[in-house]
Design a protein around this motif. Structure first.
Motif, mmCIF file in Angstrom:
data_model
loop_
_atom_site.group_PDB
_atom_site.id
_atom_site.type_symbol
_atom_site.label_atom_id
_atom_site.label_comp_id
_atom_site.label_asym_id
_atom_site.label_seq_id
_atom_site.Cartn_x
_atom_site.Cartn_y
_atom_site.Cartn_z
ATOM 1 N N SER A 198 0.967 -1.325 0.004
ATOM 2 C CA SER A 198 -0.097 0.097 -0.030
ATOM 3 C C SER A 198 1.013 1.293 -0.059
ATOM 4 O O SER A 198 0.667 2.242 0.592
ATOM 5 C CB SER A 198 -0.918 0.002 1.329
ATOM 6 O OG SER A 198 -0.205 -0.126 2.374
ATOM 7 N N GLY A 199 1.990 1.307 -0.454
ATOM 8 C CA GLY A 199 2.878 2.160 -0.701
ATOM 9 C C GLY A 199 3.701 2.741 0.457
ATOM 10 O O GLY A 199 3.894 1.916 1.417
ATOM 11 N N LEU A 200 4.205 3.980 0.516
ATOM 12 C CA LEU A 200 5.118 4.448 1.467
ATOM 13 C C LEU A 200 4.465 5.711 2.300
ATOM 14 O O LEU A 200 3.670 6.096 1.769
ATOM 15 C CB LEU A 200 6.601 4.739 0.847
ATOM 16 C CG LEU A 200 7.337 3.764 0.125
ATOM 17 C CD1 LEU A 200 8.545 4.401 -0.395
ATOM 18 C CD2 LEU A 200 8.018 2.535 1.039
ATOM 19 N N VAL A 201 5.259 5.606 3.536
ATOM 20 C CA VAL A 201 4.683 6.768 4.190
ATOM 21 C C VAL A 201 6.069 7.466 4.654
ATOM 22 O O VAL A 201 7.138 7.062 4.704
ATOM 23 C CB VAL A 201 4.060 6.460 5.575
ATOM 24 C CG1 VAL A 201 2.635 5.978 5.411
ATOM 25 C CG2 VAL A 201 4.763 5.603 6.523
ATOM 26 N N GLY A 202 6.013 8.744 5.066
ATOM 27 C CA GLY A 202 7.406 9.532 5.086
ATOM 28 C C GLY A 202 7.246 10.313 6.276
ATOM 29 O O GLY A 202 6.356 10.747 6.886
ATOM 30 N N ALA A 250 8.959 4.601 5.014
ATOM 31 C CA ALA A 250 8.617 3.270 5.611
ATOM 32 C C ALA A 250 7.252 2.713 5.155
ATOM 33 O O ALA A 250 6.737 3.578 4.371
ATOM 34 C CB ALA A 250 8.696 3.397 7.282
ATOM 35 N N THR A 251 7.191 1.469 5.220
ATOM 36 C CA THR A 251 6.012 0.867 4.797
ATOM 37 C C THR A 251 5.042 1.058 5.996
ATOM 38 O O THR A 251 3.867 0.744 6.227
ATOM 39 C CB THR A 251 6.043 -0.690 4.623
ATOM 40 O OG1 THR A 251 6.808 -1.287 5.766
ATOM 41 C CG2 THR A 251 6.980 -0.741 3.275
ATOM 42 N N ARG A 303 2.614 7.855 0.021
ATOM 43 C CA ARG A 303 1.271 8.078 0.168
ATOM 44 C C ARG A 303 0.750 9.146 1.219
ATOM 45 O O ARG A 303 -0.068 9.925 1.178
ATOM 46 C CB ARG A 303 0.553 6.699 0.728
ATOM 47 C CG ARG A 303 0.580 5.660 -0.397
ATOM 48 C CD ARG A 303 -0.380 5.589 -1.434
ATOM 49 N NE ARG A 303 -1.564 6.079 -0.849
ATOM 50 C CZ ARG A 303 -2.353 4.988 -0.412
ATOM 51 N NH1 ARG A 303 -2.179 3.732 -0.311
ATOM 52 N NH2 ARG A 303 -3.382 5.231 -0.009
ATOM 53 N N SER A 304 1.770 9.388 2.110
ATOM 54 C CA SER A 304 1.565 10.471 3.088
ATOM 55 C C SER A 304 2.787 10.777 3.921
ATOM 56 O O SER A 304 3.864 10.290 3.692
ATOM 57 C CB SER A 304 0.603 9.905 4.414
ATOM 58 O OG SER A 304 1.184 9.007 4.932
ATOM 59 N N LEU A 305 2.987 12.044 4.315
ATOM 60 C CA LEU A 305 4.215 12.696 4.867
ATOM 61 C C LEU A 305 3.361 13.464 6.297
ATOM 62 O O LEU A 305 2.744 13.905 6.308
ATOM 63 C CB LEU A 305 4.728 13.527 3.990
ATOM 64 C CG LEU A 305 6.042 14.105 4.865
ATOM 65 C CD1 LEU A 305 7.170 13.192 4.644
ATOM 66 C CD2 LEU A 305 6.446 15.534 3.541
ATOM 67 N N ALA A 361 4.115 6.553 12.425
ATOM 68 C CA ALA A 361 3.060 6.277 12.861
ATOM 69 C C ALA A 361 1.690 7.110 12.640
ATOM 70 O O ALA A 361 0.575 6.708 12.042
ATOM 71 C CB ALA A 361 3.177 5.998 14.400
ATOM 72 N N VAL A 362 2.005 8.467 12.640
ATOM 73 C CA VAL A 362 1.004 9.388 12.444
ATOM 74 C C VAL A 362 0.740 9.313 10.895
ATOM 75 O O VAL A 362 -0.536 9.362 10.463
ATOM 76 C CB VAL A 362 1.130 10.789 12.959
ATOM 77 C CG1 VAL A 362 0.221 11.697 12.278
ATOM 78 C CG2 VAL A 362 1.329 10.738 14.291
ATOM 79 N N ALA A 363 1.588 9.510 10.264
ATOM 80 C CA ALA A 363 1.590 9.171 8.449
ATOM 81 C C ALA A 363 0.829 7.871 8.143
ATOM 82 O O ALA A 363 0.362 7.912 7.243
ATOM 83 C CB ALA A 363 2.879 9.313 8.169
ATOM 84 N N ASP A 364 1.119 6.896 8.881
ATOM 85 C CA ASP A 364 0.512 5.624 8.657
ATOM 86 C C ASP A 364 -0.948 5.978 8.865
ATOM 87 O O ASP A 364 -2.057 5.339 8.196
ATOM 88 C CB ASP A 364 0.816 4.463 9.549
ATOM 89 C CG ASP A 364 0.497 3.170 8.979
ATOM 90 O OD1 ASP A 364 0.657 2.821 7.905
ATOM 91 O OD2 ASP A 364 0.199 2.350 9.746
#
Length: 380
Positions: free
Chosen positions: A66-70, A84-85, A130-132, A363-366
């Motif tokens: 489901s992509g990456l978060v940053g 990260a995943t 997907r999010s940062l 964690a918040v980006a997730d």
């Protein structure tokens, strides 16, 4: 809504068979079968053959692709970025120094470039992000989305950071205070795991706190909850960079610690002071012990007000452990209500000082990524 019920069941309980999903959600087996097919087509779940009770079954789990978060977390003199995943699964990370009092546009340009380089270096593309979450060591006004103090990080004042980074990278971006993010990191992966009410104290060049109340990060009505560094402990004390007198930061921040040692030790860095204290230098230990007492006095009010189970100390100063923790505990016991002081445990955070806020940001980006996925599923 039924698709979301199925997805939530798998997120909460882990991989389940369709029969187990029906049991958890109360939906019929036929409905679950159709919903799982729809989620599989949407790429939201992964299907694997399994055996349950001697019979063949299909095991359903949340899709891992489901992509990456940053995360892009700024310190007073550096930036740390990671992709990260998930919060516990960093794909790549990097630290880069920044000049003191750097300007927002310079910092954000470097952050965006580093995020893209890390993603590409790990075999992904920028489109996989997907999010940062961006962290700043300053009060964040969640109403305006800007730094909430004229005197703290003046180079960032008046800048809509989240919107600027979102424009640069094309993904949802959230801005938060680094102490809040470190509190989330310790809550998810460290010393505050399983704690309903806890306080994370970050003490490095400055001092801040993150509050966990009811098992969730508490930001307050405008996002500035936890700014313990600007709590007045001496109304006749030194003038703080925020404009007030006698703030906790003027007694325990790096400027105060280094100024106290300059006559006897010359010019030192905070890292020098910590290393010398660990080696037994009496002057450095004394100044950090004084910091611990000041921290304890300020924390006593927090302990009276919130009655937390745990206070976790993080940041660079946490490296000296009991040198600071001992005086903190003594001051809390002296200044807080006895029953509140007796029920709180003061400990060092479990995550490395340079890692807690990054883990919390991831964690918040997730969560941001999950919310986007849920919205897309709800829209059908």
């Amino acid at each position: 809504m039924n698709r979301l019920r199925v997805l939530d069941a798998v997120r909460e309980h882990g991989a389940l068979t369709q029969v187990e999903i029906a049991g958890v959600t109360g939906l019929s087996a036929a409905t679950v079968s159709n919903l799982v097919k729809e989620l599989d087509v949407a790429g939201a779940v992964q299907l694997r053959p399994s055996i349950r009770n001697g019979r063949r079954a299909t095991q359903v789990s949340v899709a891992s692709s489901s992509g990456l978060v940053g995360a892009a977390v700024f310190g007073d003199r550096d930036i740390r970025v990671a992709v990260a995943t998930g919060p516990a699964d960093i794909v790549s990370q990097k630290r880069m120094p920044l000049p003191a009092d750097h300007a927002a546009d310079e910092g954000m340009t470097r952050a965006a470039r580093l995020i893209q380089e890390l993603a590409e270096g790990a075999g992904h593309t920028a489109a996989d992000l997907r999010s940062l979450v961006v962290g700043l060591p300053a009060p964040i006004d969640t109403v305006s989305g800007e730094v909430g103090s004229e005197g703290v990080l003046p180079g960032w004042r008046g800048v809509a950071v989240a919107q600027a980074m979102q424009d640069a990278l094309g993904v949802p971006v959230l801005l938060d205070n680094t102490s809040n993010l470190a509190a989330v990191g310790e809550f998810k992966l460290g010393a505050l795991q399983g704690i309903s009410t806890g306080v994370f104290m970050k003490v490095s060049y400055g001092v801040g706190a993150g509050l966990i109340i009811g098992g969730e990060l508490f930001r307050g009505s405008a996002g500035t909850a936890g700014e313990i560094g600007h709590v007045t402990i001496d109304e006749n004390g030194p003038v703080c960079r925020c404009g007030n007198r006698g703030c906790l930061d003027t007694f325990v921040g790096a400027r105060a610690v280094l100024a106290a040692l300059r006559p006897s030790h010359g010019s030192l860095t905070l890292r020098d002071v910590i290393n010398r204290a660990l080696e037994g230098d009496p002057g450095c230990r004394r100044v950090l012990e004084d910091s611990g007492r000041h921290l304890g006095v300020a924390l006593a009010g927090v302990v009276n007000l919130l009655n937390p189970e745990v206070v976790a100390l993080g940041g660079q100063v946490a490296r000296v452990g009991e040198v600071v923790l001992g005086p903190m505990r003594e001051a809390i016991e002296r200044c807080a209500i006895p029953s509140a002081a007796a029920s709180v445990e003061v400990r060092v955070g479990e995550l490395p000082p340079e890692e807690a806020d990054v883990r919390g940001a991831l964690a918040v980006a997730d969560q941001l990524r999950e919310e986007a996925d849920r919205a897309a599923l709800a829209a059908g």
